[in-house]
Enzyme design. Structure first.
Site, PDB file in Angstrom:
ATOM      1  N   GLN A  19       0.800  -1.221   0.000  1.00 40.77           N
ATOM      2  CA  GLN A  19       0.000   0.000   0.000  1.00 40.77           C
ATOM      3  C   GLN A  19       0.832   1.271   0.000  1.00 40.77           C
ATOM      4  O   GLN A  19       0.319   2.343  -0.314  1.00 40.77           O
ATOM      5  CB  GLN A  19      -0.946  -0.003   1.201  1.00 40.77           C
ATOM      6  CG  GLN A  19      -2.002  -1.100   1.119  1.00 40.77           C
ATOM      7  CD  GLN A  19      -2.892  -1.115   2.340  1.00 40.77           C
ATOM      8  OE1 GLN A  19      -2.667  -1.876   3.270  1.00 40.77           O
ATOM      9  NE2 GLN A  19      -3.917  -0.282   2.349  1.00 40.77           N
ATOM     10  N   HIS A 114       0.546  -9.761   4.400  1.00 42.77           N
ATOM     11  CA  HIS A 114      -0.482  -8.729   4.520  1.00 42.77           C
ATOM     12  C   HIS A 114      -1.198  -8.594   3.175  1.00 42.77           C
ATOM     13  O   HIS A 114      -1.006  -7.638   2.427  1.00 42.77           O
ATOM     14  CB  HIS A 114       0.130  -7.392   4.945  1.00 42.77           C
ATOM     15  CG  HIS A 114      -0.877  -6.433   5.479  1.00 42.77           C
ATOM     16  ND1 HIS A 114      -0.707  -5.732   6.661  1.00 42.77           N
ATOM     17  CD2 HIS A 114      -2.088  -6.033   5.010  1.00 42.77           C
ATOM     18  CE1 HIS A 114      -1.751  -4.951   6.878  1.00 42.77           C
ATOM     19  NE2 HIS A 114      -2.608  -5.120   5.878  1.00 42.77           N
ATOM     20  N   ASN A 158      -1.949 -11.364   8.457  1.00 39.85           N
ATOM     21  CA  ASN A 158      -2.849 -10.242   8.705  1.00 39.85           C
ATOM     22  C   ASN A 158      -4.287 -10.601   8.338  1.00 39.85           C
ATOM     23  O   ASN A 158      -4.564 -11.009   7.208  1.00 39.85           O
ATOM     24  CB  ASN A 158      -2.432  -9.029   7.876  1.00 39.85           C
ATOM     25  CG  ASN A 158      -3.356  -7.843   8.118  1.00 39.85           C
ATOM     26  OD1 ASN A 158      -3.306  -7.224   9.168  1.00 39.85           O
ATOM     27  ND2 ASN A 158      -4.214  -7.529   7.149  1.00 39.85           N
ATOM     28  N   GLU A 159      -5.187 -10.520   9.285  1.00 38.30           N
ATOM     29  CA  GLU A 159      -6.625 -10.614   9.086  1.00 38.30           C
ATOM     30  C   GLU A 159      -7.045 -11.743   8.135  1.00 38.30           C
ATOM     31  O   GLU A 159      -7.578 -11.508   7.047  1.00 38.30           O
ATOM     32  CB  GLU A 159      -7.161  -9.275   8.573  1.00 38.30           C
ATOM     33  CG  GLU A 159      -6.912  -8.128   9.518  1.00 38.30           C
ATOM     34  CD  GLU A 159      -7.362  -6.788   8.960  1.00 38.30           C
ATOM     35  OE1 GLU A 159      -7.537  -5.868   9.762  1.00 38.30           O
ATOM     36  OE2 GLU A 159      -7.526  -6.657   7.734  1.00 38.30           O
TER      37      GLU A 159
END
Length: 408
Positions: A19, A114, A158-159
């Site tokens: 990102q 991620h 991540n998540e």
């Protein structure tokens, strides 16, 4: 009277390599975003924030904000561009990145996956393949061996629930599948296995390090006090809180092998029983009426953080808020939300929850996956033409709180 946080509390921000770094061409997301219709406004990550080259500048801003921690990810597709082939130049780059954080007296929390995966891995079936969890481990081993002397705090995955749902149910993430419950189950099962293997691999090499993962915590609240709505909310919460491991067996993510619980929390919805929605477990979900939505279409309330954290008290593990923030172009709203969330974290600590740190999402506005550059989570604004960084008043507020280790 000042509300003081525990000594050694980590004040940080959270980010993801894809990102912010820019020009990350060797992973599934780069390929995905080139196809029209996948990203809001037709955005492309492109150079992103050019953090790959400007990390020193960005870390200096963190230091100016009195941060003593930062959560960042290591991009798998850079380190292992082809299966079994490791790029020494990229390893040196991340050594420089982590070394710069240490030089700035900022503790890194390193995330290993991620949301992005190398193209070679995807071509072999990605996270739906039978051996996906094993394919992840050579990367983990190499990062731990080459960078582990600079890292004490690790986040393996991540998540996982968000990753599986967005890629195989909602279709907003690659590979863009819709309603494929079987594949989503396989993905999350493999992520669970990958975490367990990664945990063991890191602890063998770095036994004193702390290793965990980050779970996205939705909060579902009953729309009324009626029993059927309370049951609807409980049903929705059960589905989103649990992480498939094996047929007919579900385990909460906090029961995974870990040294801490990582929680990402942003929003909540109301739930009502609705017999017309059999595909949604007879549950209708909606934002609280009259509540202002964020740029993500969510409603956010600082008080929900205390409830989320108190649910974790019974597990007896340290807790890190690995992500929390609000998508808004109104920085006054962001400042009020940040202060309110930190107040509720302090309340949770007083309630007996062992919260060790808070990582705000995020330090700089960035490429927010399928939303592109249309939403603003950053304490620091980024001019999309010049990439100039501008600290917002919310950043100054956070700096004062971190410096004092307390809320006034």
């Amino acid at each position: 009277m000042a509300r003081t946080f525990p000594k050694g509390f980590l004040w940080g921000t959270s980010s993801a390599a894809y990102q912010v770094e820019g020009d990350c061409r060797n992973c599934d997301w780069w390929e995905w975003e080139q196809k029209p219709g996948h990203i809001a406004n037709g955005d492309r990550s492109g150079i992103a924030n050019d953090h790959y080259h400007r990390y020193r500048e960005d870390f200096s801003l963190l230091r100016e904000m009195n941060q003593n921690a930062h959560r960042l990810s290591i991009e798998w597709s850079r380190i292992e561009p082809s299966e079994g082939v490791f790029d020494a130049r990229q390893i040196r780059h991340y050594r420089d990145v982590l070394g710069e954080l240490r030089e700035q007296a900022i503790t890194p929390m390193v995330t290993l996956h991620h949301f992005t995966s190398p193209l070679w891995f995807v071509r072999k079936g990605g996270w739906t393949s039978r051996d996906a969890h094993r394919a992840f481990i050579p990367f983990v081993n190499r990062v731990a061996d080459e960078l582990g002397d600079l890292v004490d705090l690790w986040c393996t995955i991540n998540e996982p629930s968000i990753y599986g749902a967005q890629g195989w149910i909602a279709g907003e993430f690659p590979p863009g599948r819709h309603g494929d419950l079987v594949a989503q189950y396989r993905v999350t099962s493999n992520l669970r296995r990958a975490h367990e293997l990664a945990y063991a691999a890191i602890k063998r090499r770095l036994p004193d390090s702390r290793v965990g993962l980050s779970h996205h915590k939705f909060l579902f609240l009953p729309a009324t006090r009626r029993r059927r709505d309370r049951l609807a909310a409980a049903s929705a919460q059960l589905v989103t809180d649990r992480w498939p491991v094996a047929p007919a067996q579900l385990h909460r993510i906090v029961e995974a092998t870990s040294d801490y619980i990582g929680i990402a929390h942003y929003w909540a919805q109301l739930c009502a029983f609705d017999p017309r929605r059999p595909r949604d477990q007879f549950v209708r979900r909606f934002n609280p009426p009259g509540a202002e939505s964020t740029e993500m279409g969510w409603t956010s309330n600082p008080a929900w953080m205390r409830q989320v954290l108190n649910e974790l008290k019974r597990y007896g593990k340290p807790v890190y808020v690995t992500e929390n923030g609000i998508a808004t172009s109104d920085d006054g709203v962001r400042s009020r939300y940040l202060a309110g969330v930190l107040e509720n974290i302090h309340c949770a600590i007083e309630d007996g929850v062992d919260v060790r740190g808070y990582f705000h999402w995020t330090n700089t506005d960035n490429f927010e996956w399928a939303r592109g550059y249309t939403v603003h989570f950053g304490l620091i604004g980024v001019d999309r033409k010049t990439l100039e960084r501008t600290m917002r008043p919310s950043a100054r507020l956070y700096a004062r709180i971190a410096a004092a280790n307390a809320l006034e």
